[in-house]
Design an enzyme around this catalytic site. Sequence first.
Site, PDB file in Angstrom:
ATOM      1  N   LYS A 182       0.839  -1.207   0.000  1.00 26.25           N
ATOM      2  CA  LYS A 182       0.000   0.000   0.000  1.00 26.25           C
ATOM      3  C   LYS A 182       0.870   1.252   0.000  1.00 26.25           C
ATOM      4  CE  LYS A 182      -4.109  -2.022   2.012  1.00 26.25           C
ATOM      5  NZ  LYS A 182      -5.026  -1.741   0.894  1.00 26.25           N
ATOM      6  N   HIS A 240      -0.706  -9.114   8.813  1.00 26.53           N
ATOM      7  CA  HIS A 240      -0.886  -7.705   8.436  1.00 26.53           C
ATOM      8  C   HIS A 240      -0.595  -6.723   9.581  1.00 26.53           C
ATOM      9  CE1 HIS A 240      -2.546  -9.553   4.970  1.00 26.53           C
ATOM     10  NE2 HIS A 240      -3.725  -9.810   5.493  1.00 26.53           N
TER      11      HIS A 240
END
Length: 483
Positions: A182, A240
Amino acid sequence: MVSRVIPVDPFDLVIFGGTGDLARRKILPGLYRRFWAGQVPDGFRIIGAARTDQDSDVWRDFVREAITEFVTEAKREPETIDAFLAQLHYIPVDARGDSGWPELAEMMRGDVTQAFYFSVGPGLFGDLAERLQRFNISCEDCRIVVEKPFGRDLSSAKALNATLAEHFDEQQIYRIDHYLGKETVQNLMAVRFANVLFEPLWNAQYIDHVQITVAEEVGVGGRGGYYDKSGAMRDMVQNHLMQLLCLTAMEPPSRFGPDAVRDEKLKVIRALDPLGQGDIVRGQYTAASGEPSYLEDVENPDSRTESFIALKVHVANWRWNGTPFYLRTGKRMKARNSEIVVTFKEPPHSIFDADAGSRANVLSIRLQPDEGMDLRVTIKEPGPGGMRLVDVPLDMSFADALGPEAADVPDAYERLIMDVIRGNQTLFMRGDEVEAAWAWTDPIIAAWTERGDRPLPYAPGSSGPEDALILMHKDGRRWREIA
Ligand code: NAD
């Protein structure tokens, strides 16, 4: 703005599981978007390989539909789609048998970059790796990309690493965690390490605490069977959230290179204190307005798996001594919202009257829904009436500063796939990192399993169980609203 994209060599990319959900929603539309942007070199080929017995034309139709569904209209030019599809091929391959492999071997070109995306269940990783070698398809510079879940505990992760290591070197293995792809996650590193402003303050002396939230609005839906064996800790925290924690907490690496960055992340994981029972809140969503509860979704009325978890984590080193990291993630929450929020301490002494108000600086790094960063600084409220303080955003919006095309950032998957082709492992997890993360989570899971703890109920559309709020309230802190 001048585009400075690093050129990519021609490649053959084989997608095992090319007819699957991940290929349809993420990998193939992502590759198309890079092609549309002119960042895929001439002479590339994408080869779908899966169990379904079909020819290339049928697969191209599947890919065309995926592009129609998952690529914005502005990028769907018919000639561009046709040119992209012309580079696509399909070969039926059985990961557990020998059919299709000689044809695949025949198809591969020895003089271009070769990458193999394992977009199949982890139970097939070993079969694929073994056959790539046995059929003389793999080469010294070939890369494999593996998807999560990478094991369900330390011993299974070790076994998976060992199986892959029989056929590939660590430098060839790209373990994907798409959060690392990201834009704002990478920007976190730029903000920390390309400015003198933040790093001197990036420690327990100036930072009060850090919050990392990954909230989803959806429930477990059709993935109930898989999810119930996993839960939020295994499905989200071990990978994550821990990756985000590592990038926030790590020491400056000597350079932005694969081993330098991953060495520093590994040190953070190894510095995590074990968690006590009071540092953990687990939850399960209840039913509401016709929507099923977690227990109904997973069709297991006695399930003790968590669909929500909040943790208070300590990084036991000099930099972070006394600064807690609060992590939470859950399904069926108030909104889809992922962010890292760094709350600085208040100034040690205020020169203003007590009623002027005082506020801490807050840096928030938003991963979704809208990627961006925001730094809140305290200023004087404009106008008459004496000195009143107010906090305002020092907004770091890419589009305003760099032009509208800067807002059109590549999706995490497409960026990471291009990194595989370029041979850059910086944003991929190394085997020892994954094992260290399991080594930390395993005893936590074992403790609650042994105690037979039941997750607490929470209402869908909420911020999780009340106890998750108390986890911070008892430290005199509060979670940021999920919005
Ligand atoms: P899927 O079930 O939709 O697709 C599986 C693919 O594997 C199909 O193309 C199927 O033909 C192929 N396959 C199965 N058995 C085979 C065999 N014996 N030989 C050859 N091909 C075989 O799965 P998915 O949702 O696309 O997930 C793929 C992987 O990605 C899984 O490891 C999953 O955990 C991971 N993942 C998926 C998502 C997602 O959003 N779907 C997100 C993160 C990770």
